[in-house]
Design an enzyme around this catalytic site. Sequence first.
Site, PDB file in Angstrom:
ATOM      1  N   LYS A   1       0.801  -1.274  -0.192  1.00 59.52           N
ATOM      2  CA  LYS A   1       0.012   0.096   0.090  1.00 59.52           C
ATOM      3  C   LYS A   1       0.856   1.335   0.090  1.00 59.52           C
ATOM      4  O   LYS A   1       0.419   2.156  -0.355  1.00 59.52           O
ATOM      5  CB  LYS A   1      -0.933  -0.157   1.428  1.00 59.52           C
ATOM      6  N   GLU A   2       2.152   1.076   0.533  1.00 62.43           N
ATOM      7  CA  GLU A   2       3.129   2.162   0.568  1.00 62.43           C
ATOM      8  C   GLU A   2       4.219   1.924  -0.435  1.00 62.43           C
ATOM      9  O   GLU A   2       5.196   1.353   0.302  1.00 62.43           O
ATOM     10  CB  GLU A   2       3.406   2.363   1.846  1.00 62.43           C
TER      11      GLU A   2
ATOM     12  N   ASP B   1       7.209  -1.225   9.817  1.00 62.48           N
ATOM     13  CA  ASP B   1       6.422  -2.168  10.783  1.00 62.48           C
ATOM     14  C   ASP B   1       6.162  -3.406   9.972  1.00 62.48           C
ATOM     15  O   ASP B   1       5.559  -4.632  10.618  1.00 62.48           O
ATOM     16  CB  ASP B   1       5.140  -1.537  10.885  1.00 62.48           C
TER      17      ASP B   1
ATOM     18  N   LYS C   1       0.943   2.999  14.537  1.00 65.61           N
ATOM     19  CA  LYS C   1       2.031   3.885  14.512  1.00 65.61           C
ATOM     20  C   LYS C   1       2.604   4.394  15.901  1.00 65.61           C
ATOM     21  O   LYS C   1       4.009   4.584  15.958  1.00 65.61           O
ATOM     22  CB  LYS C   1       1.615   5.140  13.841  1.00 65.61           C
TER      23      LYS C   1
ATOM     24  N   ASP D   1       5.553  10.876   7.993  1.00 65.77           N
ATOM     25  CA  ASP D   1       4.829   9.774   7.584  1.00 65.77           C
ATOM     26  C   ASP D   1       5.640   9.161   6.046  1.00 65.77           C
ATOM     27  O   ASP D   1       6.101  10.118   5.697  1.00 65.77           O
ATOM     28  CB  ASP D   1       3.431  10.193   6.957  1.00 65.77           C
TER      29      ASP D   1
ATOM     30  N   ASP E   1      -1.207  11.230  17.703  1.00 69.77           N
ATOM     31  CA  ASP E   1      -0.703  12.510  17.720  1.00 69.77           C
ATOM     32  C   ASP E   1      -1.345  13.793  18.462  1.00 69.77           C
ATOM     33  O   ASP E   1      -0.926  14.336  19.321  1.00 69.77           O
ATOM     34  CB  ASP E   1      -0.555  12.960  16.292  1.00 69.77           C
TER      35      ASP E   1
HETATM   36  O1  LIG Z   1       0.682   0.118  12.103  1.00 71.63           O
HETATM   37  C1  LIG Z   1       0.953   0.990  11.523  1.00 71.63           C
HETATM   38  C2  LIG Z   1       0.024   1.912  10.993  1.00 71.63           C
HETATM   39  C3  LIG Z   1       0.625   3.124  10.446  1.00 71.63           C
HETATM   40  N1  LIG Z   1       1.863   3.479  10.356  1.00 71.63           N
HETATM   41  C4  LIG Z   1       2.175   4.831   9.747  1.00 71.63           C
HETATM   42  O2  LIG Z   1       1.743   5.777   9.918  1.00 71.63           O
HETATM   43  C5  LIG Z   1       1.460   6.597   9.050  1.00 71.63           C
HETATM   44  C6  LIG Z   1       0.329   7.231   8.793  1.00 71.63           C
HETATM   45  O3  LIG Z   1      -0.412   6.246   7.862  1.00 71.63           O
HETATM   46  P1  LIG Z   1      -1.426   6.621   6.887  1.00 71.63           P
HETATM   47  O4  LIG Z   1      -1.988   5.561   6.417  1.00 71.63           O
HETATM   48  O5  LIG Z   1      -0.624   7.748   5.932  1.00 71.63           O
HETATM   49  O6  LIG Z   1      -2.511   7.565   7.483  1.00 71.63           O
HETATM   50  P2  LIG Z   1      -3.010   8.837   7.314  1.00 71.63           P
HETATM   51  O7  LIG Z   1      -4.571   8.875   7.538  1.00 71.63           O
HETATM   52  O8  LIG Z   1      -2.507   9.578   6.110  1.00 71.63           O
HETATM   53  O9  LIG Z   1      -2.471   9.637   8.432  1.00 71.63           O
HETATM   54  C7  LIG Z   1      -2.798  10.698   9.367  1.00 71.63           C
HETATM   55  O10 LIG Z   1      -3.523  10.467  10.635  1.00 71.63           O
HETATM   56  C8  LIG Z   1      -2.622   9.677  11.442  1.00 71.63           C
HETATM   57  C9  LIG Z   1      -3.484   9.493  12.587  1.00 71.63           C
HETATM   58  O11 LIG Z   1      -4.566   8.727  12.417  1.00 71.63           O
HETATM   59  C10 LIG Z   1      -1.357  10.326  11.874  1.00 71.63           C
HETATM   60  O12 LIG Z   1      -0.747   9.494  12.565  1.00 71.63           O
HETATM   61  C11 LIG Z   1      -0.767  10.606  10.626  1.00 71.63           C
HETATM   62  O13 LIG Z   1       0.428  11.556  10.707  1.00 71.63           O
HETATM   63  C12 LIG Z   1      -1.706  11.616   9.702  1.00 71.63           C
HETATM   64  O14 LIG Z   1      -0.915  12.004   8.514  1.00 71.63           O
HETATM   65  C13 LIG Z   1       2.124   5.960   7.819  1.00 71.63           C
HETATM   66  O15 LIG Z   1       3.558   6.614   7.611  1.00 71.63           O
HETATM   67  C14 LIG Z   1       2.270   4.665   8.105  1.00 71.63           C
HETATM   68  O16 LIG Z   1       3.176   3.834   7.508  1.00 71.63           O
HETATM   69  C15 LIG Z   1       2.812   2.461  10.827  1.00 71.63           C
HETATM   70  O17 LIG Z   1       3.951   2.775  11.220  1.00 71.63           O
HETATM   71  N2  LIG Z   1       2.250   1.527  11.554  1.00 71.63           N
HETATM   72 MN   LIG Z   2      -0.830   9.622   5.061  1.00 71.28          MN
END
Ligand SMILES: O=c1ccn([C@@H]2O[C@H](COP(=O)(O)OP(=O)(O)O[C@H]3O[C@H](CO)[C@@H](O)[C@H](O)[C@H]3O)[C@@H](O)[C@H]2O)c(=O)[nH]1
Ligand SMILES: [Mn+2]
Length: 738
Positions: free
Chosen positions: A112-113, A142, A267, A291, A451
């Site tokens: 997905k990434e 992760d 995260k 991120d 956060d």
């Molecule tokens: O088990 C996990 C799940 C997510 N991530 C990382 O968390 C980041 C954010 O994930 P993403 O899928 O991009 O979610 P977003 O909805 O875009 O994230 C927003 O919302 C999150 C809270 O829900 C915040 O932590 C993020 O900074 C913010 O950008 C990414 O780098 C992921 O790789 C992990 O490292 N481990």
């Molecule tokens: Mn994101």
Amino acid sequence: MEGSLPRHLCHVQKSSAIINRFHALIHSTALIALIYYRASFLLQNNDTRSGHTPIIPWLLVFAGELVLSFIWLLDQAFRWRPVTRAVFPERLPEDKQLPSIDVFICTVDPKKEPTLEVMNTVISAMTLDYPPEKLHVYVSDDGGSSLTLYGMKEAWEFARSWVPFCRAHGIKTPCPKAYFSSLEDEDGSEFLGTEFMAERRRVQIEYEKFKARLRTSSKEGGIGNESMSSPRDHPAGVEVIGADQVEMPLLVYVSREKRPSHPHHFKAGALNVLLRVSSIISNSPYILILDCDMYCNDPTSAQKAMCFHLDPKISPTLAFVQFPQRFHNISKNDIYDSGLRWTLSIIWGGLDGLQGPILSGTCFYIKRVAFYGSLIQDDIDILKLREFFGPSNEFIRSLGQNYKPRVSKDGNSLSAIQLQETQLLASCSYENQTKWGKEQVGFLYQSVVEDYLTGFTMHCRGWTSVYCNPSKPQFLGCGVTNMNDMLVQGTRWSSGLFDVAISKFSPLIYGPLRMSILESFCYAYLAYHPLYFISVWCFGIIPQLCLLNGIPLYPKVSDSFCMIFAFIFLSSLSKHLYEVRFTGESFQTWMNEQRIWMIRSVTCHLYGSMDAIMKKIGMREASFLTTNKVVDNEQEKLYQMGKFDFRTSTAILAPLVILVISNMAAFMVGLAKVIAAGNWDKMFVQVVLSFYILIMSYPIVEGMILRKDKGRVPPSITLLSTVLAMVLLTLGSIALMY
Ligand SMILES: O=c1ccn([C@@H]2O[C@H](COP(=O)(O)OP(=O)(O)O[C@H]3O[C@H](CO)[C@@H](O)[C@H](O)[C@H]3O)[C@@H](O)[C@H]2O)c(=O)[nH]1
Ligand SMILES: [Mn+2]
């Protein structure tokens, strides 16, 4: 410079503040009149109540109005004292006086990434305009994927050409993908001569080769034995890449141990592992968190952040400098409101004039000690420290002022003992019986918006933050550009925020004793705004049901109270329009934001709140569905055309479609009845309300009836929703008879 010229300035937007306060005064007076009207109606006894209107629909609509008024009240805190800031990085002290920085980048799933995108983020962070020996980049993987580790080694190799090239030529775009895909004249490179162009071509070829190697290895499913580990079940792995190069930032791969039997806390858990592992490798006093989908778009963000962090006046209490999350893939007609315009301009700008913006997951420079609470300042013994921070003596030593991490730039890689220590720090049982993720230590686990909650408790402990929003975006990320991702992400946010609202950290209870009332209102707005679902559902179905049955819920047009309702409606819409125009956006943006507000309230806020409640009573476990960062061409095309892509789950889409169909039915039948009966005076507001909802929902109506492409509302959902809407309206009408 020092001492003479300021490194940053703060400007209060006085005229905005005056307009906002004046508007709040008038609007709140009208709200009081509305509440008076409703309450006095309820206090009348049954016989005098006009036309024997049933009480339940009145109560429901009144509840919707009260919730809306409550959230509106909290919302005003953002508008109390908005500020803007300017920074002057050229006034920073020389390099050797700058503190070192650790960059944390989280990734979880190479499917997905995409690894190439993640590596672009990594490389962009390595290219920050900062002394390389003071920059350390950590990646938390992760997924425990060998592809990510391989990608990092390749990224390191490429960075050895890229970083010197950017430094030598002052390249303003540190992300190679963005740099090579931008038009050449954008960076003014045609003025730099043929030597530069040759150099640029050479680096570009290196980049193409790097891309090709990643592509091959991802086709082959990664290097090494992927079957040895799974994303949910793998041992810890820490590897330092290229520690021997003094002129390059250190790069460290960290994959924490994950076992199905241990909660990993998503995260937040990953970041806490990085906090510990980095503390014994570089232990920088400042940390930039990114991120994996947010690359550095300007090399000077670190210097800008240091303008605040190194200011002795604000530094002692300053925890973090937050930059906005901007996105590179948002189209002009931002139908999903993915650009977060409102959040970036109103929320963060407004909070900045109080105690500071909320912590927002990515794009911020934070002090390491802010994660350790007030614990280390006290004179506590080692046993106590172990109770808080866990069994690693090395980690506890790192809390001391004079700690020198053993692995520094001159070491080749980790020694066996150090490796063992990092394995311990990254193990899944390390946090057992410690305070990690619970109180004061690291990112908190209770909410999936880690956060927000972590930042909130920091502010409660007296820390402040600032919002730095230069005109050039310092970071650019990948925003959601399809309905499914938007709603999945929105549901996660609503769930995480509402989770805090109903916990002991509720900003309205925990906040006011520890921070200013206005700051706690801002936090409360975010935590409680998922309750919008109550208002939108009440306004979207009750007046319509009553319209069908000829029951008035609003004052007659000839009644002066009708003016109050009209005023409140127009006042909030026009204030929003004013704010949209003030940030230089169009009427279309206003429309998009209004529509997405309704869609989110109907779905995300409803599901998110339910999810949080179910979690609270133990019926559900927390989950973190990551957004998809793989570009789907078909979806992208629809998005660019400004067309909604309705391919999402039935559970998400059906409630929306049910509401729209109910409004269509109520509007048509209700209008016919009103014309026949001639009771405009009584029913006018309800007719207008359904009509307004239908106008705002036009894309859904279009998706059901007019569109034939793959992204339309699937006919099966339209059919199901029609049946359910009819059942709802019939049952509702029967209920109204009693
Ligand atoms: O088990 C996990 C799940 C997510 N991530 C990382 O968390 C980041 C954010 O994930 P993403 O899928 O991009 O979610 P977003 O909805 O875009 O994230 C927003 O919302 C999150 C809270 O829900 C915040 O932590 C993020 O900074 C913010 O950008 C990414 O780098 C992921 O790789 C992990 O490292 N481990
Ligand atoms: Mn994101």
